[in-house]
Design a protein around this motif. Sequence first.
Motif, PDB file in Angstrom:
ATOM      1  N   TYR A  66       6.859 -45.042 -23.296  1.00 24.02           N
ATOM      2  CA  TYR A  66       8.141 -45.675 -23.537  1.00 24.02           C
ATOM      3  C   TYR A  66       8.611 -46.309 -22.222  1.00 24.02           C
ATOM      4  N   LEU A  67       8.803 -47.638 -22.267  1.00 18.89           N
ATOM      5  CA  LEU A  67       9.103 -48.395 -21.055  1.00 18.89           C
ATOM      6  C   LEU A  67      10.572 -48.787 -20.982  1.00 18.89           C
ATOM      7  N   ASP A  68      11.017 -49.168 -19.781  1.00 24.51           N
ATOM      8  CA  ASP A  68      12.436 -49.474 -19.593  1.00 24.51           C
ATOM      9  C   ASP A  68      12.853 -50.810 -20.204  1.00 24.51           C
ATOM     10  N   ASN A  69      11.881 -51.596 -20.694  1.00 22.00           N
ATOM     11  CA  ASN A  69      12.238 -52.831 -21.401  1.00 22.00           C
ATOM     12  C   ASN A  69      12.317 -52.598 -22.911  1.00 22.00           C
ATOM     13  N   GLU A  70      12.389 -51.317 -23.310  1.00 24.45           N
ATOM     14  CA  GLU A  70      12.521 -50.877 -24.697  1.00 24.45           C
ATOM     15  C   GLU A  70      11.254 -51.097 -25.520  1.00 24.45           C
ATOM     16  N   SER A  71      10.130 -51.352 -24.869  1.00 27.51           N
ATOM     17  CA  SER A  71       8.859 -51.484 -25.580  1.00 27.51           C
ATOM     18  C   SER A  71       8.113 -50.149 -25.561  1.00 27.51           C
ATOM     19  N   LYS A  72       7.133 -50.026 -26.450  1.00 25.92           N
ATOM     20  CA  LYS A  72       6.337 -48.804 -26.547  1.00 25.92           C
ATOM     21  C   LYS A  72       4.865 -49.187 -26.664  1.00 25.92           C
ATOM     22  N   LEU A  73       4.007 -48.450 -25.953  1.00 27.27           N
ATOM     23  CA  LEU A  73       2.562 -48.632 -26.042  1.00 27.27           C
ATOM     24  C   LEU A  73       1.930 -47.339 -26.549  1.00 27.27           C
ATOM     25  N   VAL A  74       1.013 -47.476 -27.503  1.00 27.45           N
ATOM     26  CA  VAL A  74       0.254 -46.329 -27.990  1.00 27.45           C
ATOM     27  C   VAL A  74      -1.159 -46.454 -27.439  1.00 27.45           C
ATOM     28  N   VAL A  75      -1.583 -45.456 -26.660  1.00 26.83           N
ATOM     29  CA  VAL A  75      -2.814 -45.547 -25.891  1.00 26.83           C
ATOM     30  C   VAL A  75      -3.748 -44.401 -26.248  1.00 26.83           C
ATOM     31  N   SER A  76      -5.018 -44.710 -26.354  1.00 22.64           N
ATOM     32  CA  SER A  76      -6.024 -43.687 -26.662  1.00 22.64           C
ATOM     33  C   SER A  76      -6.428 -42.945 -25.398  1.00 22.64           C
ATOM     34  N   ARG A  77      -5.463 -42.285 -24.787  1.00 27.87           N
ATOM     35  CA  ARG A  77      -5.670 -41.448 -23.613  1.00 27.87           C
ATOM     36  C   ARG A  77      -4.774 -40.228 -23.749  1.00 27.87           C
ATOM     37  N   SER A  78      -5.236 -39.084 -23.266  1.00 30.20           N
ATOM     38  CA  SER A  78      -4.436 -37.867 -23.355  1.00 30.20           C
ATOM     39  C   SER A  78      -3.325 -37.888 -22.320  1.00 30.20           C
ATOM     40  N   ILE A  79      -2.290 -37.102 -22.568  1.00 35.38           N
ATOM     41  CA  ILE A  79      -1.185 -37.035 -21.610  1.00 35.38           C
ATOM     42  C   ILE A  79      -1.653 -36.399 -20.304  1.00 35.38           C
ATOM     43  N   LYS A  80      -2.639 -35.502 -20.384  1.00 34.91           N
ATOM     44  CA  LYS A  80      -3.195 -34.906 -19.170  1.00 34.91           C
ATOM     45  C   LYS A  80      -3.855 -35.967 -18.304  1.00 34.91           C
ATOM     46  N   ASN A  81      -4.511 -36.923 -18.947  1.00 33.26           N
ATOM     47  CA  ASN A  81      -5.141 -38.015 -18.213  1.00 33.26           C
ATOM     48  C   ASN A  81      -4.094 -38.828 -17.471  1.00 33.26           C
ATOM     49  N   PHE A  82      -2.970 -39.089 -18.134  1.00 32.71           N
ATOM     50  CA  PHE A  82      -1.876 -39.813 -17.481  1.00 32.71           C
ATOM     51  C   PHE A  82      -1.282 -38.992 -16.346  1.00 32.71           C
ATOM     52  N   GLU A  83      -1.124 -37.692 -16.588  1.00 33.58           N
ATOM     53  CA  GLU A  83      -0.560 -36.822 -15.554  1.00 33.58           C
ATOM     54  C   GLU A  83      -1.412 -36.869 -14.292  1.00 33.58           C
ATOM     55  N   GLU A  84      -2.745 -36.813 -14.471  1.00 33.19           N
ATOM     56  CA  GLU A  84      -3.651 -36.900 -13.330  1.00 33.19           C
ATOM     57  C   GLU A  84      -3.567 -38.269 -12.673  1.00 33.19           C
ATOM     58  N   GLY A  85      -3.509 -39.310 -13.508  1.00 32.93           N
ATOM     59  CA  GLY A  85      -3.485 -40.665 -12.979  1.00 32.93           C
ATOM     60  C   GLY A  85      -2.220 -41.003 -12.221  1.00 32.93           C
ATOM     61  N   LEU A  86      -1.107 -40.323 -12.559  1.00 34.72           N
ATOM     62  CA  LEU A  86       0.179 -40.612 -11.925  1.00 34.72           C
ATOM     63  C   LEU A  86       0.551 -39.600 -10.857  1.00 34.72           C
ATOM     64  N   LYS A  87      -0.393 -38.755 -10.486  1.00 33.57           N
ATOM     65  CA  LYS A  87      -0.085 -37.720  -9.502  1.00 33.57           C
ATOM     66  C   LYS A  87       0.223 -38.307  -8.124  1.00 33.57           C
ATOM     67  N   TYR A  88      -0.174 -39.582  -7.904  1.00 35.65           N
ATOM     68  CA  TYR A  88       0.105 -40.225  -6.624  1.00 35.65           C
ATOM     69  C   TYR A  88       1.583 -40.607  -6.513  1.00 35.65           C
ATOM     70  N   SER A  89       2.264 -40.661  -7.636  1.00 31.58           N
ATOM     71  CA  SER A  89       3.683 -40.991  -7.638  1.00 31.58           C
ATOM     72  C   SER A  89       4.490 -39.698  -7.663  1.00 31.58           C
ATOM     73  N   ASN A  90       5.595 -39.658  -6.917  1.00 32.99           N
ATOM     74  CA  ASN A  90       6.440 -38.462  -6.919  1.00 32.99           C
ATOM     75  C   ASN A  90       7.545 -38.552  -7.965  1.00 32.99           C
ATOM     76  N   LEU A  91       7.432 -39.525  -8.874  1.00 34.20           N
ATOM     77  CA  LEU A  91       8.472 -39.728  -9.881  1.00 34.20           C
ATOM     78  C   LEU A  91       8.295 -38.860 -11.126  1.00 34.20           C
ATOM     79  N   PHE A  92       7.068 -38.447 -11.413  1.00 36.45           N
ATOM     80  CA  PHE A  92       6.784 -37.884 -12.728  1.00 36.45           C
ATOM     81  C   PHE A  92       6.679 -36.363 -12.717  1.00 36.45           C
ATOM     82  N   PHE A  93       7.188 -35.769 -13.823  1.00 40.53           N
ATOM     83  CA  PHE A  93       7.206 -34.322 -13.963  1.00 40.53           C
ATOM     84  C   PHE A  93       6.845 -33.947 -15.393  1.00 40.53           C
ATOM     85  N   ARG A  94       5.882 -33.037 -15.535  1.00 39.01           N
ATOM     86  CA  ARG A  94       5.465 -32.557 -16.871  1.00 39.01           C
ATOM     87  C   ARG A  94       6.463 -31.488 -17.310  1.00 39.01           C
TER      88      ARG A  94
END
Length: 227
Positions: free
Chosen positions: A174-202
């Motif tokens: 869910y993006l700040d421009n009110e759009s939504k993307l459905v992606v064939s990736r697990s949330i764990k994959n995203f969590e790992e991929g975004l670990k470089y950012s200090n913005l995200f929290f599971r």
Amino acid sequence: MTPYKTIIIEDEKRAQMLLQSILATNFPEIEILAVCDDLPTGVKAILKYKPDFVFLDIEMPHFSGLEILDFFGEEQVQFSIIYTTAYNHYAIEALKIAAIDYLLKPISKEDVKLAIERYDKIAKNHKTDSFSTLKSIIENKINKIAVPEGNQLHFIEPETIIYIKADNSYSELYLDNESKLVVSRSIKNFEEGLKYSNLFFRIHKSYLINTKFIKKFDKSNGGWVSL
């Protein structure tokens, strides 16, 4: 095609097996000298075997593939790199200019063919520039992720993601421009991929939130957050 020697540095067993199979089946002129599960082991293999190029995963436990320069002196970098990644935190064009190529997972035979052809035409004549080109990737990184949707790739700045919701093996962004993307990736994959950012929290097994969008936290009923 000229025979080449390569090393695979990849922590995921399935990705290792897929790449090995693609190379063995379609590129018999490429000799796989070693398959390594992490960067330190891969560095030892590079020093021992001196490959022409390395298939290197970016996101790995303990050490990112982009930390490879920490293990070598400038005179030791006489190999080229083909990056492999599920989520790219670096601009695609920057990778293509500074590296030989990148392969976005899941890797295909056609992707490997193009990357090797690129090496055959360009990289083997510029090995002395390997250290400086690898360094330029790290210094010129751009904080975006590549999100696959069908046959398209969306390049998204992480700070524009409000939250990610798990839906079995899929994820809803869910993006700040009110759009939504459905992606064939697990949330764990995203969590790992975004670990470089200090913005995200599971915050929950099904929700990864961008703390920038938190409006309030309520301690009642076990605790909940309003975005």
